[in-house]
Structure formats: structure tokens, C-alpha cells
Design a protein around this motif. Sequence first.
Motif, PDB file in Angstrom:
ATOM      1  N   ALA A  45       1.110  -0.829   0.193  1.00 12.20           N
ATOM      2  CA  ALA A  45      -0.376   0.212  -0.363  1.00 12.20           C
ATOM      3  C   ALA A  45       0.521   0.919   0.003  1.00 12.20           C
ATOM      4  O   ALA A  45       0.768   1.921  -0.708  1.00 12.20           O
ATOM      5  CB  ALA A  45      -0.913   0.338   1.153  1.00 12.20           C
ATOM      6  N   THR A  46       2.140   1.260   1.144  1.00  7.18           N
ATOM      7  CA  THR A  46       2.983   2.857   0.808  1.00  7.18           C
ATOM      8  C   THR A  46       3.958   2.991  -0.214  1.00  7.18           C
ATOM      9  O   THR A  46       3.390   4.154  -0.572  1.00  7.18           O
ATOM     10  CB  THR A  46       3.287   2.316   2.550  1.00  7.18           C
ATOM     11  N   THR A  47       3.840   1.842  -0.674  1.00  7.94           N
ATOM     12  CA  THR A  47       4.583   2.257  -2.181  1.00  7.94           C
ATOM     13  C   THR A  47       4.083   2.005  -3.083  1.00  7.94           C
ATOM     14  O   THR A  47       4.644   1.973  -4.267  1.00  7.94           O
ATOM     15  CB  THR A  47       5.923   0.534  -2.609  1.00  7.94           C
ATOM     16  N   VAL A  48       2.390   2.220  -3.179  1.00  8.31           N
ATOM     17  CA  VAL A  48       1.835   1.953  -4.119  1.00  8.31           C
ATOM     18  C   VAL A  48       1.680   0.725  -5.064  1.00  8.31           C
ATOM     19  O   VAL A  48       1.265   0.760  -6.282  1.00  8.31           O
ATOM     20  CB  VAL A  48       1.258   3.432  -4.563  1.00  8.31           C
ATOM     21  N   GLY A  95       5.305   4.190 -10.974  1.00 12.79           N
ATOM     22  CA  GLY A  95       7.296   3.897 -10.160  1.00 12.79           C
ATOM     23  C   GLY A  95       7.647   3.470 -12.208  1.00 12.79           C
ATOM     24  O   GLY A  95       7.458   3.501 -12.999  1.00 12.79           O
ATOM     25  N   GLY A  96       8.559   2.737 -11.596  1.00  5.66           N
ATOM     26  CA  GLY A  96       9.406   1.881 -13.162  1.00  5.66           C
ATOM     27  C   GLY A  96      10.905   2.591 -13.478  1.00  5.66           C
ATOM     28  O   GLY A  96      11.441   3.586 -12.479  1.00  5.66           O
ATOM     29  N   VAL A  97      11.499   2.338 -14.332  1.00  7.62           N
ATOM     30  CA  VAL A  97      13.010   2.969 -14.366  1.00  7.62           C
ATOM     31  C   VAL A  97      12.248   4.428 -15.327  1.00  7.62           C
ATOM     32  O   VAL A  97      13.268   5.576 -15.394  1.00  7.62           O
ATOM     33  CB  VAL A  97      13.557   2.463 -15.702  1.00  7.62           C
ATOM     34  N   PHE A 113       8.966  -3.993  -7.963  1.00  9.20           N
ATOM     35  CA  PHE A 113      10.185  -3.299  -8.713  1.00  9.20           C
ATOM     36  C   PHE A 113       9.979  -2.462  -9.162  1.00  9.20           C
ATOM     37  O   PHE A 113       9.848  -1.147  -8.609  1.00  9.20           O
ATOM     38  CB  PHE A 113      11.183  -3.920  -9.355  1.00  9.20           C
ATOM     39  N   SER A 114       7.699  -2.285 -10.303  1.00 13.37           N
ATOM     40  CA  SER A 114       8.206  -0.973 -10.986  1.00 13.37           C
ATOM     41  C   SER A 114       6.612  -0.688 -10.098  1.00 13.37           C
ATOM     42  O   SER A 114       6.099  -0.094 -10.711  1.00 13.37           O
ATOM     43  CB  SER A 114       7.426  -1.467 -12.534  1.00 13.37           C
ATOM     44  N   ARG A 132      10.108   1.864  -4.811  1.00 14.61           N
ATOM     45  CA  ARG A 132       9.381   3.532  -4.518  1.00 14.61           C
ATOM     46  C   ARG A 132      10.069   4.047  -4.782  1.00 14.61           C
ATOM     47  O   ARG A 132      10.466   5.123  -4.415  1.00 14.61           O
ATOM     48  CB  ARG A 132       8.167   2.447  -3.799  1.00 14.61           C
ATOM     49  N   VAL A 133      11.924   3.765  -3.732  1.00 14.12           N
ATOM     50  CA  VAL A 133      12.488   4.769  -4.104  1.00 14.12           C
ATOM     51  C   VAL A 133      13.330   5.132  -5.182  1.00 14.12           C
ATOM     52  O   VAL A 133      14.118   6.506  -5.197  1.00 14.12           O
ATOM     53  CB  VAL A 133      13.159   4.528  -2.741  1.00 14.12           C
TER      54      VAL A 133
END
Lengths: 455, 455
Positions: free
Chosen positions: B59-62, B316-318, B392-393, B427-428
Motif C-alpha cells: 500500500a505505502t509503495t502504491v 514507478g518503473g525506470v 520493482f515498478s 518506490r525509492v
Amino acid sequence: MKIKESYERIKNNFQLSPVQIVLISYIALILIGSILLKLPISTTKDISFLDALFTATSATTVTGLIVLDTPKDFTFFGQIIILLLIQIGGLGYMTMTTFFLLMLRKKASIKERMILAESLNYPGIAGVVRFLKRVFSIVIIIEIIGAFALLIDFIKEYPLEKAVYLSIFHSISAFNNAGFSLFSDNLMKYKSDIYLNFVIAILIIVGGIGFYVITELILYFKKEITRISTHTKIVIYFSLFLIVWGAISILISEFNHYKGLWSYNWSDRIIISLFTSVSSRTAGFNTIDFSILSESTLFIIIILMFIGASPGGTGGGVKTITVSVVGLAILNYLKGKKDVNVFKRRINPNIIYKAMVILALAFLYNTLITLTIVRVEEKPFIASLFEVVSAFSTVGLSVGLPNGLSLSADFSPFGKILIILTMIVGRVGILGFALALSGKQKESYIKYPEARIVL
Amino acid sequence: MKIKESYERIKNNFQLSPVQIVLISYIALILIGSILLKLPISTTKDISFLDALFTATSATTVTGLIVLDTPKDFTFFGQIIILLLIQIGGLGYMTMTTFFLLMLRKKASIKERMILAESLNYPGIAGVVRFLKRVFSIVIIIEIIGAFALLIDFIKEYPLEKAVYLSIFHSISAFNNAGFSLFSDNLMKYKSDIYLNFVIAILIIVGGIGFYVITELILYFKKEITRISTHTKIVIYFSLFLIVWGAISILISEFNHYKGLWSYNWSDRIIISLFTSVSSRTAGFNTIDFSILSESTLFIIIILMFIGASPGGTGGGVKTITVSVVGLAILNYLKGKKDVNVFKRRINPNIIYKAMVILALAFLYNTLITLTIVRVEEKPFIASLFEVVSAFSTVGLSVGLPNGLSLSADFSPFGKILIILTMIVGRVGILGFALALSGKQKESYIKYPEARIVL
Ligand SMILES: [K+]
Ligand SMILES: [K+]
């Protein structure tokens, strides 16, 4: 005056760049090979022209993917054609022709030197002819030594004539990282033969490490030069690292997989994983049936194949140097340093840039072809990716068919043509291929005093 | 004097960089979330702490990967916790705290501005506070509009109270590219609902395109600025291209696959492939069961997921920009040009270098984690790769289980922890994460006059 200018411009536009000449000469050699292999005297059964083309491409690009059973489907004549294609292709077609041309004429033009440098992956054109002659003596000497070393083993099993033939064939195939074998199951029955594994592995490594590195090491041990170049240092350390990393990773990946590598005893497990690690980085011989390995092991082998051998040798892949340079650049970036240094030398930013372009292009190309193959051939994803990377890196390994043939043997004509294209792209080099297509001259090499590196 | 110097040095050494603060604050938020979700009032059944941690991280990292059935296993209280984590995580924890801090204090320190810039992916610290306030109004306005738009649809099916709750939840989840749904089969039953597909897709796109792009477009249409930045142009063109490319590729890949997308009628095929193309680039909602899709389609989705959304948004993602910059650099290299130009602006070599480092690191990270997951969990390769890239993404799509949960739900604790780590790294940002680990300060952004690009 104006007419002359236009004429010059047209002439320049039509002039082929060295990399274009290398590409065209490969294609010409492949076509000649295909026609020869299609001749009735080459085969024991009727084969399609596409399968002849596939075999000729596989031999010329020293890949080793097979859609026909080399010992059974080809006659002695056919096998000799394959061997010649391997030898000419492995050394580079242009290298061969220039060599014979020089034997007649003694002097090479600037253009010929440029083509030769391109073909041999030699930095610059100064000294390239002397380098070529050295390469030739090295190749012949090593292949003869290799054949004798193999003979010691084969003579125990076969009559002299057959043993000699087997030794010569496998010595040439191993040194040229071709992976073609005269046994239908490749080297699987020699999986426990430490001596044979060792001889083949040494031939593979020496062939794949690059002629530039070999000549430099010879000169160094002869004390004709006093310093080993950064290029050679990176190649040696990284190659050693990869062999050990590959073997350990395969062992970890197959740990307790009793249907796979763990079906053998401990001694075999170690020999097989070491040999597979060496062979995956582009020789393409196998001592185990890859279809019994777990998917994680196949993925490790794909990584090894993708990296491949070192530049200017008989091997393929994106090359050890390319990967090391990018690795160093990343580490450097994370440390926040300005210059990328290695062994007390600075790597020129252009080299780093080029390495990253090669990696990105290779990645893109393999992704695209794999996607198409998976879609068209409806084979499992991992086996298809394996086949494509194997062709791209001119490895020749395959999660193959029960009859010992490569997965490609089951492909549609379209799939086979894609694999043929991929082998050619892989042998010429993805960047070289892209440059040949874009029609731009490859920038001439500049010798940077800070670090001598060839991608 | 000396003591003071040493003290200063120690203080500097222990001082956290902006990216480290962002990372630590995410972890703190995730831990608080896990504890809240582990409370008996949050769930309808007893859950393990690991599953609470997984859900809080997702959830936090959506991300939206699920090991528990959100509508069934969580109570209303638990669902609200998840929604809050999504909203705080999507906007960035630091963004939120700084916003509320500023409401009390009115003035942000340089350090706070730097953290804020890092958290919002804003280039430079000048104007970052005003930017933050704009972002807040935009988020609230769009989410309210989104909720009303969804209400029109949900009100037909559910009583008002339930319909309002569903609308708010899905508007927030879509705008924040979270992919969490209050339906056990995600949005599969709405696969033919053009209106709902459209509303969700717009929310996803606006959320994922980046706050920087949105504010710039608003200012442009308000005529407060006269020129659209290169960054915004690249993002818009490339995002549009990817949506169309993705949809067409999925259609081609599933063509005549009657057990897959072709089991639906033509209208559904087009809506599903368009929605999947949009959603794969990090929203993570699905209107089709991914386990029926062919491997080539899954691979296309993996590529879309890997590329991801645009920087400084909820996705996210690259990132689109990273891929476009590398693409432009490669084309440029092949053309043999010195400068990389786009829209009559030159891209600074440092940006290109950074983009290549991000791609290489992302590739390396995903390879390594996939390899480990395949080895440990013994799931099919393509499904494992899919799960890792999805984490990852921060996409949340999965070649999931028959009960609607993600593949991760079947993983061992070790596998789940790897996926949790991957969601945080994703996410970071892989580069941010690596820089946070290496402990080096991220170089401060310099505004290049030639092309304003944020990676
Ligand atoms: K080979
Ligand atoms: K998501």
C-alpha cells in the motif's frame, strides 16, 4: 570542377565502410557454404536449402546451433565443408583473404588495414599486418597442440585414422568456439573425463580471450614489452571471475535438484558445472542435457552467454570488456567520482558511452527477437530466450530436442530465418551491424594514452 | 578548536542525506502501517505479521500486490488504513509531513527544501514550496472529480453509502497508481464498461505523468508560461506512444489465441488491450485474468511495467524519460552525431549517463532477484519475472493464483521478504536506493539551460 565534385560525392556515398565489407563478406561466405552443403555429396539424406543455409550460418558464425545431426546427416565431405567454414569464419573471412593477398603482394593499403583492424578488432591500423601474421602462427600452433592433446584421449577408443580426424575436428571446433561436435550427443559421454574436459576448456578459453591478449601475453613473457595493458588485465581478471562465478552459481542453483545436475555424483557435478560455465561463454559444447536443468540454472547460463567471450577472439556475446566497463562506470557513479579509474588508469568517457550503447542495443535486439519467437513458435519462454541469446552470442547451446538437435530444428521457416539473422548479427556485433545498416563510417579508433581498451 | 572540528566531522558523517531520509521515512511508515494492520480490528481473520508487513509495504509503495483479499480479509477499519497508506505513500511521506509542518511554521529550511525536492523529484530547490502547495490542490481536486465520475457508475449498482465509499477508494487508488481494489477479482467484471475504463485510465495517466508536467500544462493553458519544457514534451509524446504500442502489441500477441484475449468479442479485446497497456505502466488494475494470456503477451506487459510511468508522479518503473533519453542517445550514436538533440534542445551528457546507470542498475537488480525467486520458489520463470518486475515498478499486476491473490501469496517467507524489499527499492528508485546505501550525497541538481529534464 562541379561535375568532378558530384562524381566524388557519389563515389563516396557508394563506398562501403569496413564494417559493411565485413558483413557482406560473411554473407557471401555463408551463401557459398550453403550451396556446397546442399550438394548431394555433402549429405546422407535430402535436406532443404533453408537447413543448409542454417548449418552454413551456424558454422561460419561459429555458433554451433544444429538443425541436422552433424555425424549422421553429413558425409565426410559435408563435415569438411563445415570445418572449413568454422575455420574461415572463426578467424574472420577478411582476415583470411587479406592474409593470402599479402602473401602475394606483400603490401596492404590503408583501406585493407582498416578492414583488417575491423575484422580482428585491433585498435588502430599501425602494426595490424604484423599482428595478423602473429595471429596466424598462434592459431596454427595452438590447434596442432590441441589436436595432439585430444589424440592421446581418442586413440584409446578409436582406430588411429578416426582418432586423428576426431582430434583435428574437435581441436578446431573448440579453439574457434564453434561447439560443433562429431558426436550426436555432443560431449555428454565425456562428462566425467577430466583430461578431455580440461583440454577442451583450455582451447575454448585461449580462443575466446582474444588474439590481442594472447600476443600481448606472449610478448610480455618474452620480455619484449614490460607492461600489461589495462585491456588485458580487465579481460583476464573478469574472465576468471566469470568462470568461478558461473560454476558456483550453477551448483547453488542445482543444489538438491535430483532430476538435474544432482542426478550425478559430486565429482561429476563439479566438472560439469565448471565445464558448463566455461563453455557457455560462447564455445557451446555441452556435457549435460540442458533440458533436465532447472529454470534458474538456464537463466544463469543465459547471463553467461549474453556476456560472452572477450573482443578480438573467436567468441561472441556483448563481451567481457563491455560489461566490466559498464560495471566500473556504475560503481564510479555511485561513489560520486568524476573519473572512471581501473588499475590506475582512467577510462575514456567515449569508451563508457560506447559500452553502454552496445549493452542497450544487445538487450533491445534480444528482447525483440525473443518476443517474436515466443509468439510465432509457441515454445516455452525460457527455452526461446535461451535459443535467441545462444544465437546472438554465437554459443550454440540449446534447451534442445530429445534427438540432440537444437530447439531451432523445430522452428518454422520464419523462426529459422530469425535465428540465422541473429547469428550473423551476433558475429558481426550488434553495434557493427547497426552501423553497417545506418551506413555511417565507424569512427576511427583513437589511441587514448590513459587506458587502452577495445570494445 | 580541534575538538570542535572533530565534532563537526562526526556530525557531518552522521548526517543523513535527503534520499536516506526519504528511505527511512518510508520504512517507518510501513512499520507503523504493519502494526495497525496486524491489530485484530483491522482484519476478519488472524493474519501473520509478515502478511501485514507485505500489505503495508504494497500500500505505502502504491504497488498493489496482495497476499490477502482486501474486501474479504480486511475490515472497514483495515481498508481505511490501507487507503491512508496509499495516499501518504503515493504523494510521498515527506511531502505530506513537510506540508503540514509548513502549515504550522510557514518557512522551510534549505535542508527541508532539499528533502522535498528529492521526494517530489523536483529539479532544484527554488520554488519547491510553492510547487508543493500546487501539487496538494491538484491531488485533492482530481481525486474529488474522479470520485464523482466513478459515483455515476457505481450508484447504478450499489446503495449510496457503499457507492460513495467504492468511488472514493477507487479514485484514490487509481490516481495514486496503487491498483488496490475493493473487488476480489479487481476490475474484471467491468472489462466491457467503457465509461469506467475511461475514467480509471484518465486517473492513472494523470497520476502517473508527474506533478511537474501537470502544473506546467496548467500554467501553460493559463498562459502564465509561454513554452512547454523539453521534459514535458518527451513525457507526453513517449507516454502516448507507449499506450498505443502496448495495446497494438498485446492485440498482435494474442491474435487467434482463443483461450486468451480472443475468448472475448472484438469490442472487449480492444478495450482490454488498451486498458492493460495503460494499467501496466504502473497502476496495476486488471480487467482480465493474466494467467490465461500467452507468454509473449506477458513479456510485452513486463516490458511496459519495467518502463513504468513518468518521474515525479505516483507511478514507478525506470521511467519514460530514462528510456527515451537512452533511446535518443543510441540513435544519436548510430548517426555519429556529437550532441544528443531533441525538440531543438541539447541533452546534457550527465543526464544521459545517469539514465544509462539507472537502466543498468534496474536490469541488474531485477535479474538478480528473479534468479533468486525462481530458485527458491520454484514457480515458472515468466511468472516469477513478472512478479519481480511488478514489485520493482510498483505495478501490482501478477500472473496470480486462482483465488485472485498475487503469486507472492504462495511464496515462502524469504520470497515474500524479497518482494517487500523490491517494492521499497522500486518506490525509492533503484539509483536513490543505491545512493542511500553507499551513503554519498546525491549531487545537487544543476539547471542546464539547454534541456530541462528530470530523471
Ligand atoms: K559457439
Ligand atoms: K500499482
